[in-house]
Design a protein around this motif. Structure first.
Motif, mmCIF file in Angstrom:
data_model
loop_
_atom_site.group_PDB
_atom_site.id
_atom_site.type_symbol
_atom_site.label_atom_id
_atom_site.label_comp_id
_atom_site.label_asym_id
_atom_site.label_seq_id
_atom_site.Cartn_x
_atom_site.Cartn_y
_atom_site.Cartn_z
ATOM 1 N N ILE A 147 57.331 13.888 34.759
ATOM 2 C CA ILE A 147 58.667 13.312 34.575
ATOM 3 C C ILE A 147 59.709 14.410 34.757
ATOM 4 O O ILE A 147 60.710 14.219 35.455
ATOM 5 C CB ILE A 147 58.778 12.681 33.166
ATOM 6 N N ILE B 289 59.501 17.238 36.465
ATOM 7 C CA ILE B 289 59.652 17.677 37.862
ATOM 8 C C ILE B 289 60.385 16.618 38.675
ATOM 9 O O ILE B 289 61.266 16.935 39.474
ATOM 10 C CB ILE B 289 58.283 17.967 38.509
ATOM 11 N N ILE B 290 60.042 15.342 38.431
ATOM 12 C CA ILE B 290 60.684 14.285 39.219
ATOM 13 C C ILE B 290 62.189 14.289 38.957
ATOM 14 O O ILE B 290 62.992 14.184 39.883
ATOM 15 C CB ILE B 290 60.065 12.906 38.903
ATOM 16 N N TYR B 291 62.572 14.494 37.683
ATOM 17 C CA TYR B 291 64.009 14.500 37.394
ATOM 18 C C TYR B 291 64.684 15.751 37.933
ATOM 19 O O TYR B 291 65.841 15.691 38.368
ATOM 20 C CB TYR B 291 64.280 14.300 35.901
ATOM 21 N N ILE B 292 63.968 16.877 37.940
ATOM 22 C CA ILE B 292 64.564 18.075 38.553
ATOM 23 C C ILE B 292 64.781 17.820 40.042
ATOM 24 O O ILE B 292 65.804 18.194 40.616
ATOM 25 C CB ILE B 292 63.663 19.315 38.326
ATOM 26 N N PHE B 293 63.817 17.137 40.645
ATOM 27 C CA PHE B 293 63.949 16.775 42.065
ATOM 28 C C PHE B 293 65.209 15.936 42.283
ATOM 29 O O PHE B 293 66.023 16.224 43.151
ATOM 30 C CB PHE B 293 62.694 16.000 42.496
ATOM 31 N N ILE B 294 65.355 14.889 41.432
ATOM 32 C CA ILE B 294 66.511 14.001 41.584
ATOM 33 C C ILE B 294 67.803 14.800 41.393
ATOM 34 O O ILE B 294 68.762 14.680 42.160
ATOM 35 C CB ILE B 294 66.425 12.835 40.580
ATOM 36 N N PHE B 295 67.802 15.665 40.369
ATOM 37 C CA PHE B 295 68.975 16.482 40.096
ATOM 38 C C PHE B 295 69.285 17.385 41.283
ATOM 39 O O PHE B 295 70.446 17.518 41.696
ATOM 40 C CB PHE B 295 68.733 17.315 38.837
ATOM 41 N N GLY B 296 68.233 17.961 41.863
ATOM 42 C CA GLY B 296 68.423 18.848 43.008
ATOM 43 C C GLY B 296 69.032 18.123 44.191
ATOM 44 O O GLY B 296 69.959 18.620 44.837
ATOM 45 N N ILE B 297 68.525 16.914 44.458
ATOM 46 C CA ILE B 297 69.060 16.121 45.572
ATOM 47 C C ILE B 297 70.530 15.802 45.316
ATOM 48 O O ILE B 297 71.380 15.958 46.184
ATOM 49 C CB ILE B 297 68.267 14.802 45.717
ATOM 50 N N MET B 298 70.832 15.380 44.067
ATOM 51 C CA MET B 298 72.210 15.028 43.742
ATOM 52 C C MET B 298 73.120 16.236 43.940
ATOM 53 O O MET B 298 74.219 16.117 44.459
ATOM 54 C CB MET B 298 72.309 14.571 42.295
ATOM 55 N N ARG B 299 72.635 17.410 43.537
ATOM 56 C CA ARG B 299 73.439 18.613 43.643
ATOM 57 C C ARG B 299 73.705 18.941 45.115
ATOM 58 O O ARG B 299 74.829 19.249 45.501
ATOM 59 C CB ARG B 299 72.710 19.779 42.973
#
Lengths: 420, 160
Positions: free
Chosen positions: B14, B16-26
């Protein structure tokens, strides 16, 4: 501020994606005691193909680099879940990814090479009808829908192809309608367009397929909302939809059963409400963080590999996992809208919009269905559910979207160059 | 053994997936910001106020820039030409008056005061020069006279 500063040190999202795949497939490797290396092979081939395509997109500047990343994450979550449900299925899904990626590049290059796509209005109509005739003639009924063609051991769901043809039909109509308006009256052209659109959706209904026409109708309605200035056109269409919906509920036994199960699945939990009740149990069992991969019982949900995969994700990865899936789709749709907004040509704009809306509504309808927010209709969750036809056509559509974004990027680079 | 690993790894997944989402948003956020920064100064040759403080820190609506065409009032109440619901602004906070091609700023008896380049303003009008920093409430603005656009970009990079 602190958050933003630490974010600068975060590795690129693509490494997060690789990390998820490594962890998940290593976990699956440890699941059964006579250790079998096939999950590792599946995981490695997944990582390799995703990385290869991603760096191709970045290296050759093939347009938007986010949409493929987001889709890869969605696919990875789905593939892990499918492998966990049935290892055979996971291996097949990984093979479908290979074919899907070929379709992605095929969509990208074929859409770019030919410049005639906007002028093929009548071809799209004829092709949809031809597809219908072929399906009716040689089709086979699988799971209650007569929309499969079995060809040398492969079964193809033709409604997936019809979906893409419908999007091209919409886009081509809106790019060509000025020409048609010059020859015929505005009212007649619009009426003819609406009739054909309903006919194409109706053909799918005749194949006892309900989900796809619903998604297509929503896309169609959103597109006419954007392009038609006359409110009366919207009202007529809304009225038609309400009439068709009511008639469906009243006269079609199959839909009435679904409605009953939707309103109160607990009344007939052993029969009609079984699917939805199992789905709700699974989501409830997951809690916030889920049971952990391999520790839940998602195999109890009927049709878990296709329609109900979201419930399985919620059970084993928790509501946080489910929300992450929805967020990823949200980002995908946001990028799609952005691509559509920046388009100059009407055809490409409508097509980008149509593809994005198709992903959006399909996700909305099926996730809404399995959490009992909406009526349940059997369609796949794009890029996550098992299913070759759906995966391949969705990747082809994504390739077209990628191409549209790449064209914009080249156009912008050349204008920036001229400014200097 | 598998149970333990799996039930620990679920938190890792969970995260890592949210870090991924955060990274994409950034990345998307940075992408949009670089685009709007590129397009803006070219189009404008009028004087404008540019917000220097980071917008995401505020829970009220504030624009990236305010174009100045005529006499402009700044304040929290709706009647102002620049109306920002910053609780640290007074109902009517400051006035920018146009004389010739240039603008004069004056405080109109606000509670928390207005600062120009760090010095507190009185009620007499002061001539604004290109690159002046105006502080009111929680907000920091940069005055860009519009004739020399290079200044606006340089200030953009100075941003915290």
């Amino acid at each position: 501020m602190q958050l933003m500063r630490s974010a600068h040190k975060l590795p690129h999202p693509v490494y997060m994606l690789v990390l998820v795949d490594i962890f998940a497939f290593s976990l699956l490797f440890f699941r059964e005691t006579p250790y079998d290396i096939s999950p590792l092979i599946v995981g490695l081939s997944l990582i390799a193909s995703i990385l290869m395509v991603y760096f191709l997109i970045r290296g050759f500047k093939l347009g938007d680099e986010y949409i493929f990343l987001i889709v890869s994450m969605l696919f990875s979550i789905g593939a892990v879940m499918l492998y966990r449900l049935d290892s055979e299925l996971g291996i097949k899904q990984a093979k479908w990814l290979g074919i899907g990626l070929v379709a992605f590049f095929a969509g990208y290059f074929i859409f770019g090479w030919f410049k005639v796509w906007d002028r093929l209005l009548f071809f799209y109509m004829a092709a949809s009808m031809g597809l219908f005739a072929v399906t009716m003639g040689f089709g086979r009924e699988i799971k209650g829908s007569n929309n499969w063609i079995v060809f040398q051991g492969f079964s193809i769901q033709t409604s997936e192809i019809a979906k893409i043809l419908f999007l091209f039909f919409l886009a081509s109509y809106y790019s060509q309608r000025e020409k048609l308006f010059a020859r015929f009256s505005k009212v007649r052209v619009t009426a003819a367009f609406m009739l054909v659109a309903y006919l194409l959706m109706g053909l799918l209904v005749l194949q006892k397929e309900w989900g796809t026409p619903l998604v297509l109708f929503l896309v169609y309605f959103a597109v006419i909302y954007i392009f038609e200035k006359d409110v009366r056109i919207l009202l007529v269409n809304a009225l038609a939809a309400v009439t068709a919906g009511t008639a469906g509920v009243l006269f079609v036994h199959h839909i009435r059963v679904r409605v009953d199960a939707w309103i109160n699945p607990w009344a007939d939990i052993a029969q009609k409400g079984y699917q939805i009740a199992q789905s709700l149990f699974a989501i409830g069992a997951g809690g916030f963080f889920g049971t952990g991969i391999g520790l839940g019982r998602p195999e109890l949900i009927p049709e878990v590999r296709t329609d109900f995969i979201f419930s399985a994700i919620c059970e084993e990865m928790g509501i946080f996992g489910g929300v992450a899936v929805i967020l990823l789709f949200l980002l995908l749709v946001y990028r799609g809208f952005k691509i559509a907004l920046r388009c100059g040509e009407v055809f490409e704009k409508t097509l980008a919009l149509g593809i994005t809306l198709m992903f959006a509504f399909q996700t909305f309808v099926i996730i809404g269905g399995v959490i009992k927010l909406l009526l349940l209709t059997g369609i796949t969750l794009p890029f996550i559910s098992y299913g070759g036809s759906s995966l391949v056509t969705n990747f082809a559509a994504l390739g077209v979207l990628q191409r549209i974004s790449a064209k914009q990027a080249t156009a912008e680079r050349s204008t920036a160059y001229e400014d200097r | 053994m598998f149970e333990i690993i799996s039930s620990l790894l679920k938190y890792v997944f969970i995260t890592i997936i949210y870090i991924f989402i955060f990274g994409i948003m950034r990345l998307i956020y940075l992408d949009i910001r670089s685009m709007s920064a590129k397009n803006f100064p070219k189009a404008v040759s009028l004087p404008y106020l540019k917000l220097v403080s980071l917008k995401d820190h505020f829970n009220f609506k504030v624009e990236e820039s305010y174009l100045l065409t005529e006499d402009t009032t700044i304040g929290r109440s709706r009647g102002n030409s620049i109306h920002i619901e910053d609780p640290f602004l007074s109902g009517r906070h400051a006035i920018l008056t146009k004389k010739g091609g240039s603008f004069y700023i004056q405080d109109v008896g606000s509670t928390n005061g207005t600062e120009l380049n760090g010095t507190r303003l009185g009620t007499e009008p002061v001539l604004l020069k290109d690159g002046d920093r105006i502080h009111a409430g929680q907000l920091d603005f940069l005055y860009v006279s519009g004739e020399r656009q290079g200044e606006g970009n340089a200030a953009d990079e100075k941003r915290p």
